[in-house]
Design a protein around this motif. Structure first.
Motif, PDB file in Angstrom:
ATOM      1  N   GLY A  17      37.622  22.066  34.771  1.00 33.87           N
ATOM      2  CA  GLY A  17      38.511  21.238  34.894  1.00 33.87           C
ATOM      3  C   GLY A  17      39.545  21.328  35.997  1.00 33.87           C
ATOM      4  N   ARG A  18      38.968  22.375  36.942  1.00 37.01           N
ATOM      5  CA  ARG A  18      39.761  22.241  38.249  1.00 37.01           C
ATOM      6  C   ARG A  18      38.797  22.789  39.289  1.00 37.01           C
ATOM      7  NH1 ARG A  18      42.599  27.619  39.405  1.00 37.01           N
ATOM      8  NH2 ARG A  18      42.299  28.677  37.554  1.00 37.01           N
ATOM      9  N   VAL A  19      39.060  22.807  40.555  1.00 37.49           N
ATOM     10  CA  VAL A  19      38.271  23.451  41.564  1.00 37.49           C
ATOM     11  C   VAL A  19      38.581  24.860  42.049  1.00 37.49           C
ATOM     12  CG1 VAL A  19      37.606  23.341  43.957  1.00 37.49           C
ATOM     13  CG2 VAL A  19      37.897  21.273  42.636  1.00 37.49           C
ATOM     14  N   PRO A  20      37.989  25.800  41.759  1.00 40.34           N
ATOM     15  CA  PRO A  20      38.289  27.380  41.951  1.00 40.34           C
ATOM     16  C   PRO A  20      38.385  27.534  43.607  1.00 40.34           C
ATOM     17  CG  PRO A  20      36.277  27.192  41.088  1.00 40.34           C
ATOM     18  CD  PRO A  20      36.714  25.751  41.033  1.00 40.34           C
ATOM     19  N   ASP A  21      39.466  28.535  43.904  1.00 42.93           N
ATOM     20  CA  ASP A  21      39.664  28.971  45.236  1.00 42.93           C
ATOM     21  C   ASP A  21      38.438  29.552  45.692  1.00 42.93           C
ATOM     22  OD1 ASP A  21      41.095  29.298  47.614  1.00 42.93           O
ATOM     23  OD2 ASP A  21      41.301  31.382  46.948  1.00 42.93           O
ATOM     24  N   ALA A  22      37.623  29.136  46.723  1.00 46.69           N
ATOM     25  CA  ALA A  22      36.345  30.093  46.929  1.00 46.69           C
ATOM     26  C   ALA A  22      36.383  31.260  47.390  1.00 46.69           C
ATOM     27  CB  ALA A  22      35.850  28.989  48.117  1.00 46.69           C
ATOM     28  N   ARG A  23      37.655  31.598  48.295  1.00 51.68           N
ATOM     29  CA  ARG A  23      38.249  33.176  48.555  1.00 51.68           C
ATOM     30  C   ARG A  23      38.301  33.897  47.246  1.00 51.68           C
ATOM     31  NH1 ARG A  23      39.864  34.855  53.488  1.00 51.68           N
ATOM     32  NH2 ARG A  23      41.242  36.224  52.256  1.00 51.68           N
ATOM     33  N   ARG A  24      38.880  33.479  46.078  1.00 53.84           N
ATOM     34  CA  ARG A  24      39.011  34.133  45.189  1.00 53.84           C
ATOM     35  C   ARG A  24      37.687  34.418  44.233  1.00 53.84           C
ATOM     36  NH1 ARG A  24      44.033  32.647  41.156  1.00 53.84           N
ATOM     37  NH2 ARG A  24      45.037  34.005  43.082  1.00 53.84           N
ATOM     38  N   VAL A  25      36.869  33.421  44.164  1.00 55.25           N
ATOM     39  CA  VAL A  25      35.818  33.497  43.494  1.00 55.25           C
ATOM     40  C   VAL A  25      34.761  34.679  44.243  1.00 55.25           C
ATOM     41  CG1 VAL A  25      33.704  32.648  42.674  1.00 55.25           C
ATOM     42  CG2 VAL A  25      35.669  31.318  42.616  1.00 55.25           C
ATOM     43  N   MET A  26      35.091  34.710  45.598  1.00 55.85           N
ATOM     44  CA  MET A  26      34.044  35.408  46.545  1.00 55.85           C
ATOM     45  C   MET A  26      34.759  36.895  46.104  1.00 55.85           C
ATOM     46  SD  MET A  26      31.811  36.418  48.584  1.00 55.85           S
ATOM     47  CE  MET A  26      31.350  35.525  49.771  1.00 55.85           C
ATOM     48  N   ALA A  27      35.976  37.087  46.032  1.00 54.98           N
ATOM     49  CA  ALA A  27      36.617  38.347  45.820  1.00 54.98           C
ATOM     50  C   ALA A  27      36.243  39.097  44.369  1.00 54.98           C
ATOM     51  CB  ALA A  27      38.270  38.403  45.892  1.00 54.98           C
ATOM     52  N   TYR A  28      36.095  38.078  43.517  1.00 51.68           N
ATOM     53  CA  TYR A  28      35.686  38.446  42.029  1.00 51.68           C
ATOM     54  C   TYR A  28      34.242  39.063  42.175  1.00 51.68           C
ATOM     55  CZ  TYR A  28      39.736  36.186  40.040  1.00 51.68           C
ATOM     56  OH  TYR A  28      41.080  35.651  39.627  1.00 51.68           O
ATOM     57  N   ALA A  29      33.419  37.979  42.967  1.00 58.59           N
ATOM     58  CA  ALA A  29      32.050  38.441  43.051  1.00 58.59           C
ATOM     59  C   ALA A  29      31.827  39.832  43.754  1.00 58.59           C
ATOM     60  CB  ALA A  29      31.151  37.579  44.107  1.00 58.59           C
ATOM     61  N   LEU A  30      32.509  40.262  44.735  1.00 57.13           N
ATOM     62  CA  LEU A  30      32.728  41.357  45.439  1.00 57.13           C
ATOM     63  C   LEU A  30      32.882  42.731  44.452  1.00 57.13           C
ATOM     64  CD1 LEU A  30      33.989  40.539  49.089  1.00 57.13           C
ATOM     65  CD2 LEU A  30      31.658  41.222  48.288  1.00 57.13           C
ATOM     66  N   LEU A  31      34.021  42.376  43.706  1.00 58.26           N
ATOM     67  CA  LEU A  31      34.545  43.441  42.855  1.00 58.26           C
ATOM     68  C   LEU A  31      33.966  43.529  41.439  1.00 58.26           C
ATOM     69  CD1 LEU A  31      38.382  42.543  43.841  1.00 58.26           C
ATOM     70  CD2 LEU A  31      36.805  44.592  44.749  1.00 58.26           C
ATOM     71  N   HIS A  32      33.087  42.712  40.976  1.00 61.14           N
ATOM     72  CA  HIS A  32      32.811  42.541  39.853  1.00 61.14           C
ATOM     73  C   HIS A  32      31.954  43.868  39.649  1.00 61.14           C
ATOM     74  CE1 HIS A  32      30.896  41.438  35.814  1.00 61.14           C
ATOM     75  NE2 HIS A  32      32.045  40.859  35.778  1.00 61.14           N
ATOM     76  N   VAL A  33      31.819  44.379  38.384  1.00 62.70           N
ATOM     77  CA  VAL A  33      31.116  45.656  38.158  1.00 62.70           C
ATOM     78  C   VAL A  33      29.649  45.541  38.053  1.00 62.70           C
ATOM     79  CG1 VAL A  33      31.282  45.556  35.613  1.00 62.70           C
ATOM     80  CG2 VAL A  33      31.015  47.797  36.696  1.00 62.70           C
ATOM     81  N   TYR A  34      29.093  44.447  37.730  1.00 65.16           N
ATOM     82  CA  TYR A  34      27.854  43.887  37.807  1.00 65.16           C
ATOM     83  C   TYR A  34      27.418  42.794  38.703  1.00 65.16           C
ATOM     84  CZ  TYR A  34      28.104  45.771  32.935  1.00 65.16           C
ATOM     85  OH  TYR A  34      28.096  46.751  31.832  1.00 65.16           O
ATOM     86  N   SER A  35      28.075  42.943  39.839  1.00 65.73           N
ATOM     87  CA  SER A  35      27.847  42.163  40.905  1.00 65.73           C
ATOM     88  C   SER A  35      26.797  42.904  41.791  1.00 65.73           C
ATOM     89  CB  SER A  35      29.132  41.848  41.761  1.00 65.73           C
ATOM     90  OG  SER A  35      28.789  41.113  43.003  1.00 65.73           O
ATOM     91  N   ASN A  36      25.964  42.060  42.313  1.00 72.67           N
ATOM     92  CA  ASN A  36      24.690  42.434  42.987  1.00 72.67           C
ATOM     93  C   ASN A  36      24.861  41.637  44.346  1.00 72.67           C
ATOM     94  OD1 ASN A  36      22.253  43.205  44.075  1.00 72.67           O
ATOM     95  ND2 ASN A  36      21.020  42.804  42.024  1.00 72.67           N
ATOM     96  N   MET A  37      25.486  42.347  45.411  1.00 75.93           N
ATOM     97  CA  MET A  37      25.808  41.531  46.645  1.00 75.93           C
ATOM     98  C   MET A  37      24.206  41.650  47.530  1.00 75.93           C
ATOM     99  SD  MET A  37      28.473  40.277  46.592  1.00 75.93           S
ATOM    100  CE  MET A  37      28.411  39.561  48.380  1.00 75.93           C
TER     101      MET A  37
END
Length: 60
Positions: A17-37
């Motif tokens: 329903g809306r375009v997410p902010d790319a920087r915010r999504v990247m931050a979530y990806a970096l901080l998420h407990v199951y993220s696999n950078m």
């Protein structure tokens, strides 16, 4: 989630329903407990800066 596929991303954005902010999504990806950078780095082309990566991976 869409591995850079523009059509898949467009469908995701329309469903969300809306375009997410790319920087915010990247931050979530970096901080998420199951993220696999290391996996992200192997699967997607790398950019030069944090902003480049955020836009390339999660931007429009």
């Amino acid at each position: 989630m869409t591995k850079g596929d523009r059509r898949c991303r467009q469908a995701l954005v329309e469903a969300y329903g809306r375009v997410p902010d790319a920087r915010r999504v990247m931050a979530y990806a970096l901080l998420h407990v199951y993220s696999n950078m290391p996996w992200y780095m192997r699967e997607m082309p790398a950019g030069e800066t944090f902003d480049d990566l955020a836009v390339r991976w999660f931007g429009a």
